[in-house]
Scaffold this active site. Structure first.
Site, PDB file in Angstrom:
ATOM      1  N   GLY A  68     -46.701 -23.349 -28.772  1.00  0.00           N
ATOM      2  CA  GLY A  68     -46.670 -23.724 -30.082  1.00  0.00           C
ATOM      3  C   GLY A  68     -47.531 -23.237 -31.252  1.00  0.00           C
ATOM      4  O   GLY A  68     -48.727 -22.718 -30.654  1.00  0.00           O
ATOM      5  N   GLU A  69     -47.370 -23.280 -32.359  1.00  0.00           N
ATOM      6  CA  GLU A  69     -48.287 -22.939 -33.336  1.00  0.00           C
ATOM      7  C   GLU A  69     -48.821 -23.867 -34.317  1.00  0.00           C
ATOM      8  O   GLU A  69     -47.623 -24.671 -34.794  1.00  0.00           O
ATOM      9  CB  GLU A  69     -47.933 -21.635 -33.717  1.00  0.00           C
ATOM     10  CG  GLU A  69     -48.889 -21.093 -34.834  1.00  0.00           C
ATOM     11  CD  GLU A  69     -48.410 -19.321 -35.040  1.00  0.00           C
ATOM     12  OE1 GLU A  69     -47.573 -18.949 -34.631  1.00  0.00           O
ATOM     13  OE2 GLU A  69     -49.381 -18.744 -35.858  1.00  0.00           O
ATOM     14  N   GLY A  70     -50.165 -24.259 -34.641  1.00  0.00           N
ATOM     15  CA  GLY A  70     -50.324 -25.087 -35.531  1.00  0.00           C
ATOM     16  C   GLY A  70     -50.880 -24.490 -36.846  1.00  0.00           C
ATOM     17  O   GLY A  70     -50.885 -23.136 -36.944  1.00  0.00           O
ATOM     18  N   THR A  71     -51.570 -25.231 -37.850  1.00  0.00           N
ATOM     19  CA  THR A  71     -51.988 -24.771 -38.965  1.00  0.00           C
ATOM     20  C   THR A  71     -53.089 -23.584 -38.685  1.00  0.00           C
ATOM     21  O   THR A  71     -53.292 -22.578 -39.347  1.00  0.00           O
ATOM     22  CB  THR A  71     -52.483 -25.903 -39.940  1.00  0.00           C
ATOM     23  OG1 THR A  71     -51.986 -26.955 -39.351  1.00  0.00           O
ATOM     24  CG2 THR A  71     -52.453 -25.327 -41.083  1.00  0.00           C
ATOM     25  N   TYR A  72     -54.065 -23.983 -37.703  1.00  0.00           N
ATOM     26  CA  TYR A  72     -55.183 -23.094 -37.400  1.00  0.00           C
ATOM     27  C   TYR A  72     -55.154 -22.642 -36.002  1.00  0.00           C
ATOM     28  O   TYR A  72     -56.432 -22.111 -35.803  1.00  0.00           O
ATOM     29  CB  TYR A  72     -56.206 -23.905 -38.316  1.00  0.00           C
ATOM     30  CG  TYR A  72     -56.934 -24.909 -37.287  1.00  0.00           C
ATOM     31  CD1 TYR A  72     -58.260 -24.858 -36.703  1.00  0.00           C
ATOM     32  CD2 TYR A  72     -56.355 -26.240 -37.053  1.00  0.00           C
ATOM     33  CE1 TYR A  72     -58.686 -25.745 -35.877  1.00  0.00           C
ATOM     34  CE2 TYR A  72     -56.844 -27.077 -36.282  1.00  0.00           C
ATOM     35  CZ  TYR A  72     -58.296 -27.041 -35.647  1.00  0.00           C
ATOM     36  OH  TYR A  72     -58.599 -27.879 -34.976  1.00  0.00           O
ATOM     37  N   ALA A  73     -54.284 -22.842 -35.263  1.00  0.00           N
ATOM     38  CA  ALA A  73     -54.286 -22.542 -33.833  1.00  0.00           C
ATOM     39  C   ALA A  73     -52.900 -22.253 -33.091  1.00  0.00           C
ATOM     40  O   ALA A  73     -52.003 -22.682 -33.828  1.00  0.00           O
ATOM     41  CB  ALA A  73     -54.856 -23.729 -33.307  1.00  0.00           C
ATOM     42  N   VAL A  75     -51.236 -22.304 -29.615  1.00  0.00           N
ATOM     43  CA  VAL A  75     -51.520 -23.000 -28.508  1.00  0.00           C
ATOM     44  C   VAL A  75     -50.631 -22.331 -27.098  1.00  0.00           C
ATOM     45  O   VAL A  75     -49.375 -22.134 -27.331  1.00  0.00           O
ATOM     46  CB  VAL A  75     -51.241 -24.444 -28.375  1.00  0.00           C
ATOM     47  CG1 VAL A  75     -51.358 -25.184 -27.023  1.00  0.00           C
ATOM     48  CG2 VAL A  75     -52.023 -24.962 -29.559  1.00  0.00           C
ATOM     49  N   LYS A  91     -55.923 -23.445 -26.555  1.00  0.00           N
ATOM     50  CA  LYS A  91     -55.653 -23.479 -27.919  1.00  0.00           C
ATOM     51  C   LYS A  91     -56.586 -22.519 -28.724  1.00  0.00           C
ATOM     52  O   LYS A  91     -57.753 -22.588 -28.604  1.00  0.00           O
ATOM     53  CB  LYS A  91     -56.005 -24.844 -28.494  1.00  0.00           C
ATOM     54  CG  LYS A  91     -56.016 -25.286 -30.140  1.00  0.00           C
ATOM     55  CD  LYS A  91     -56.003 -26.592 -30.307  1.00  0.00           C
ATOM     56  CE  LYS A  91     -55.691 -26.857 -31.737  1.00  0.00           C
ATOM     57  NZ  LYS A  91     -55.559 -28.306 -31.917  1.00  0.00           N
ATOM     58  N   ASP A 188     -57.729 -39.260 -38.421  1.00  0.00           N
ATOM     59  CA  ASP A 188     -56.547 -38.700 -38.571  1.00  0.00           C
ATOM     60  C   ASP A 188     -55.492 -39.459 -37.332  1.00  0.00           C
ATOM     61  O   ASP A 188     -54.556 -38.620 -36.866  1.00  0.00           O
ATOM     62  CB  ASP A 188     -56.586 -37.132 -38.445  1.00  0.00           C
ATOM     63  CG  ASP A 188     -55.227 -36.644 -39.123  1.00  0.00           C
ATOM     64  OD1 ASP A 188     -54.387 -37.557 -39.944  1.00  0.00           O
ATOM     65  OD2 ASP A 188     -54.973 -35.450 -38.972  1.00  0.00           O
TER      66      ASP A 188
HETATM   67  N1  LIG Z   1     -52.877 -30.148 -24.971  1.00  0.00           N
HETATM   68  C1  LIG Z   1     -51.270 -29.842 -25.255  1.00  0.00           C
HETATM   69  N2  LIG Z   1     -50.468 -29.640 -24.299  1.00  0.00           N
HETATM   70  C2  LIG Z   1     -49.068 -29.014 -24.576  1.00  0.00           C
HETATM   71  N3  LIG Z   1     -48.944 -28.871 -25.748  1.00  0.00           N
HETATM   72  C3  LIG Z   1     -49.645 -28.710 -26.826  1.00  0.00           C
HETATM   73  C4  LIG Z   1     -50.896 -29.204 -26.479  1.00  0.00           C
HETATM   74  N4  LIG Z   1     -51.580 -29.040 -27.619  1.00  0.00           N
HETATM   75  C5  LIG Z   1     -50.631 -28.403 -28.670  1.00  0.00           C
HETATM   76  N5  LIG Z   1     -49.812 -28.297 -27.938  1.00  0.00           N
HETATM   77  C6  LIG Z   1     -48.535 -27.747 -28.662  1.00  0.00           C
HETATM   78  O1  LIG Z   1     -48.875 -26.841 -29.544  1.00  0.00           O
HETATM   79  C7  LIG Z   1     -48.391 -27.222 -31.067  1.00  0.00           C
HETATM   80  C8  LIG Z   1     -49.355 -26.628 -31.739  1.00  0.00           C
HETATM   81  O2  LIG Z   1     -50.757 -27.463 -31.771  1.00  0.00           O
HETATM   82  P1  LIG Z   1     -51.915 -27.666 -32.864  1.00  0.00           P
HETATM   83  O3  LIG Z   1     -52.557 -26.649 -33.090  1.00  0.00           O
HETATM   84  O4  LIG Z   1     -52.496 -28.819 -32.265  1.00  0.00           O
HETATM   85  O5  LIG Z   1     -50.832 -28.278 -34.083  1.00  0.00           O
HETATM   86  P2  LIG Z   1     -51.188 -28.891 -35.251  1.00  0.00           P
HETATM   87  O6  LIG Z   1     -52.145 -27.938 -36.015  1.00  0.00           O
HETATM   88  O7  LIG Z   1     -49.666 -28.959 -36.020  1.00  0.00           O
HETATM   89  O8  LIG Z   1     -51.811 -30.051 -34.985  1.00  0.00           O
HETATM   90  C9  LIG Z   1     -48.010 -28.558 -30.886  1.00  0.00           C
HETATM   91  O9  LIG Z   1     -46.993 -29.034 -31.721  1.00  0.00           O
HETATM   92  C10 LIG Z   1     -47.658 -28.689 -29.473  1.00  0.00           C
HETATM   93  O10 LIG Z   1     -46.292 -28.511 -29.175  1.00  0.00           O
END
Ligand SMILES: Nc1ncnc2c1ncn2[C@@H]1O[C@H](COP(=O)(O)OP(=O)(O)O)[C@@H](O)[C@H]1O
Lengths: 403, 391
Positions: A68-73, A75, A91, A188
């Protein structure tokens, strides 16, 4: 290491020097990493020890597919090279993109606090390494079962009751208690930052807004915590606050678990305060001495003041939690942060020992099918629709104001 | 299950797990770092010589002269000097104590696994301080930070950050003894004003403890019992507190105290240094009975207090300055030539990194372009020198 204050009923002493301390003052460990890691081959074209250690860490893991992809990372799923069956989440923080000032505060906070906090209900950070493009990689424990928000939202597929809520809230409470015991505020707490491990354990994640609060005289920014979970003192612009802010967030999560919709879903900060007044009561000097001195406090007309809601009012909405559960909820949603229960008091509440007993974590309801079955809509996070990841933008702009 | 005390927590900290040493392990680590840095310089210089030779085609060049490398002790002196500079600069910027203290520890930690021969402390210093403003929640924009620096650009500050965080092994938390001292100060004040808690072991009442404090031998005139008032005891505690506090801001940071002792040991030692009878009284009030643990603790406090006393003063004397100048001059000749341009290295690494993310096509295209350019170069200047010589 204790994971909860309630395991033993002895009060943790605040005395600066205790017997346990004397022991660790006197006994020093001999397992120093550097000494044992003396380089077998010294010559490596001037590669420094630190560089080599980083390289070794990096080589331990293999990145697999993107999760997945978050705002600053971004994963990724990964595994230990030595153990193909192991699973980790890697991450990768985008360090050098838009942020000119070097490592971003989010990344620094996340790394700083996760390095220190090891607790069964806090996401474990196994290692950190940098790849040669200078991106920071956090090797986190893999948490495949989504987050609490997904469970709350899936009201069709997932049924749960008070025993389950008790189990989840207990795990959340222990995580937050541990943070506070370490003088760390999370700032948060919300359902989509509460991940679920393969065994059903709740794990508090995302420490991008965390900070220590060891110095009570240092003002802090009030632009923290996603609005729906933000306590009234922050909405009024308080710059001196405590662990009580996290407890309020836990209270709103507790309410949301019962209602299965966000408890106080304000569209704006003003609206958020209105919702709090309606659902909890209007903050006034009588019930919260000093509140009117807060920068953002707005006076209320006599006629519009909602008296602090009584137990009956809560029972009508949260009756399934039972009178004892409602009592706990009310103590977590006290408007005056000084009257709000602390994380420790929350865990000492008699709700935990009264019936029903919390569900064993292996029996907790979980998302079936794991990652593949999740639709995109389920992956979306609450509060994200209208304002992105909480007040992401606001928090970036406000770092300067934290001084 | 154990109760969670402050020291259980300390054991889980990275400061304890990664940054605590015995004297022996600390010095052996520094030796290793020094040796491998010297090896690095040697390799780099040799590489340079080799290319110079081949390009000059000078047949009778003498072999690389043996370079005089910095000793561990010299490295230490140099790093120590820049730690003091960091503190001065932090004061100049009006940064709070924790930012200053953390920045100094970052430098000290960094130079456990890196040598000044590879990365000059002068260049790491601004970066360490800037990182500390971020990790200690005293964020100042890079722009305003740079504006306070005499002669450095934003790039100079940010370029070494990556190396720094790597050297810190990505641990940013530093546990300082300051908070502990404040707690102990409050405890002592309570005892002196008769508001302390009665001792559970000896059964001494708050009033008895207060009297006990009044009867304590004075700091200077050893052995001479003086009876004083409670107010005088309070003043005594305040004096000890400010003396101890000063020590925590200077020599506790500049010596190896953080590597060798826990924060509680450090602040207790500073109290020991400031007013030994008072410190002993305090420790007795916490551990009323003799035990091996207590005597080990006392020994640790004594050695730590000695260490704190040994610290170089914040203002080096003329002879020290002369020595530092000598070391810096020496360093000029044994610096790793490949690691001087940190901004350049940083840029190159980022470029490399970007290629990581490029798709195959782009990489292929670039490769072809590069090959084309190389071909053209060959045409214009003739074949590269190495090729001719290699035959
Ligand atoms: N420890 C983890 N185990 C499994 N999936 C994860 C984990 N951390 C993050 N993810 C997946 O990666 C996505 C992006 O994570 P993250 O960058 O933490 O999101 P955000 O910036 O939205 O908080 C998440 O929505 C989740 O699906």
């Amino acid at each position: 290491m204790a994971v909860s204050p309630v395991v033993t009923h002895e009060a943790t002493s605040n005395v600066k020097v205790t017997a346990a301390k004397a022991k660790s003052l006197a006994v020093r460990t001999n397992s120093f990493p550097h000494k044992t890691e003396a380089p077998p081959e010294k010559k490596q074209g001037g590669q420094e020890l630190a560089e080599r250690l980083n390289h070794e860490t990096k080589e331990k893991y293999v990145k697999d597919k993107k999760l997945g992809e978050g705002t600053y990372a971004i994963v990724y799923l990964g595994h230990l090279k030595a153990d193909p069956l192991s699973k980790v989440a890697i991450k990768k923080i985008k360090v050098n993109t838009e942020y000119r000032d070097g490592l971003s505060m989010d990344a620094i906070r996340e790394v700083k606090y996760l390095q220190e906090l090891s607790h069964p209900n806090i996401i474990a950070l196994h290692a950190v390494f940098s790849s040669k493009n200078q991106n920071l990689n956090l090797v986190l424990e893999f948490l495949p079962l989504g987050d609490l928000e997904m469970l709350i939202k899936d009201s069709e597929g997932i049924r749960y009751g008070t025993a389950e809520v008790k189990a989840w809230m207990g795990m959340l409470g222990r995580a937050v208690w541990f943070c506070h015991e370490n003088f760390v505020l999370h700032r948060d707490i919300k359902p989509n930052n509460l991940f679920i491990a393969a065994d059903g354990e709740v794990k508090l994640a995302d420490f991008g807004l965390a900070r220590s609060f060891s110095d009570p005289y240092r003002p802090m920014t009030y632009q923290v915590i996603t609005r729906w979970y933000r306590p009234p003192e922050l909405l009024y612009g308080a710059r001196f606050y405590s662990g009580a802010v996290d407890v309020w967030s836990m209270g709103t999560v507790f309410a949301e678990l019962i209602l299965r919709v966000p408890f106080l879903a304000g569209n704006t900060d003003i609206h958020q305060l209105e919702l709090i007044c309606q659902a909890v009561g209007t903050p006034t000097e009588e019930i919260w001495p000093g509140v009117s001195k807060l920068e953002g406090y707005v006076g209320y007309e006599k006629a519009s003041i909602v008296p602090v809601r009584g137990k009956d009012f809560y029972l009508a909405r949260f009756g399934t939690a039972g009178p004892v559960g409602v009592d706990l909820l009310m103590s977590m949603l006290a408007l005056d942060p000084r009257k709000r229960s602390t994380a420790r008091q929350m865990l000492e509440h008699r709700w935990w020992t009264s019936d029903p007993r919390p569900t064993a974590k292996v029996d907790l309801p979980r998302k079936g099918g794991g990652l593949e079955k999740m639709g995109d809509d389920l992956k979306r996070r609450g509060g994200e629709v209208e304002d992105g990841r909480g007040n992401k933008v606001a928090r970036k702009l406000n770092f300067g104001a934290t001084k | 299950m154990a109760i969670l005390t402050e020291d259980d927590l300390y054991r889980t900290s990275t400061q304890y797990r990664l940054w605590s040493f015995t004297r022996e392990s600390l010095s052996s680590l520094r030796c290793t770092t020094n040796e491998s840095a010297a090896d690095g310089v040697r390799a780099a210089l040799y590489g340079q010589k080799a290319t110079e030779q081949s390009s000059k085609q000078d047949s009778n060049v003498s072999p690389t002269p043996e370079v005089d490398y910095l000793s561990v002790d010299e490295e230490q002196k140099l790093v120590g000097y820049y730690c003091i500079q960091t503190m001065k600069f932090a004061d100049f910027c009006d940064f709070p104590t924790n930012v200053k203290a953390t920045a100094v520890q970052y430098l000290k930690r960094f130079y456990l696994s890196n040598s000044p021969m590879t990365y000059h402390p002068k260049e790491m210093m601004p970066s360490a301080l800037f990182l500390a403003t971020k990790t200690e929640n005293h964020y100042t924009s890079l722009e305003s930070f740079v504006s306070m620096l005499p002669k450095a650009t934003a790039e100079d500050v940010v370029a070494p950050e990556f190396l720094l965080t790597q050297g810190l092994r990505f641990t940013f938390d530093v546990r300082h003894p300051h908070r502990g001292l404040e707690g102990g100060f409050m405890d002592l004040l309570a005892l002196a004003t008769g508001k302390g808690q009665s001792n559970p072991k000896t059964g001494a009442s708050p009033a008895q403890l207060q009297q006990h404090m009044i009867d304590l031998e004075p700091v200077t005139d050893r052995g001479k019992k003086m009876s004083r008032s409670a107010e005088e005891v309070v003043r005594r505690i305040q004096n000890a507190h400010s003396k101890a506090k000063e020590l925590l801001k200077t020599s506790a940071l500049l010596t190896d105290a953080y590597f060798l002792y826990t924060p509680s040991q450090i602040w207790l030692s500073s109290l020991f240094f400031a007013d030994e009878p008072l410190a002993r009284f305090y420790i007795d009030s916490k551990f009323p009975t003799q035990s091996p643990l207590k005597s080990t603790l006392l020994t640790a406090l004594q050695t730590c207090a000695t260490l704190l006393r040994s610290s170089a003063s914040a203002d080096p004397e003329d002879s020290e300055v002369k020595e530092l100048k000598r070391i810096d001059k020496k360093l000029y000749k044994c610096r790793n030539p490949e690691k001087i341009d940190l901004v350049g290295i940083n840029k190159a690494q980022k470029r490399e990194g970007h290629e990581d993310g490029l798709d195959e096509k782009v990489i292929k295209k670039r490769k072809m372009e590069r090959e084309k350019l190389e071909k053209e170069a060959e045409d214009i200047f003739g074949p590269a020198l190495g090729v001719k010589d290699g035959k």
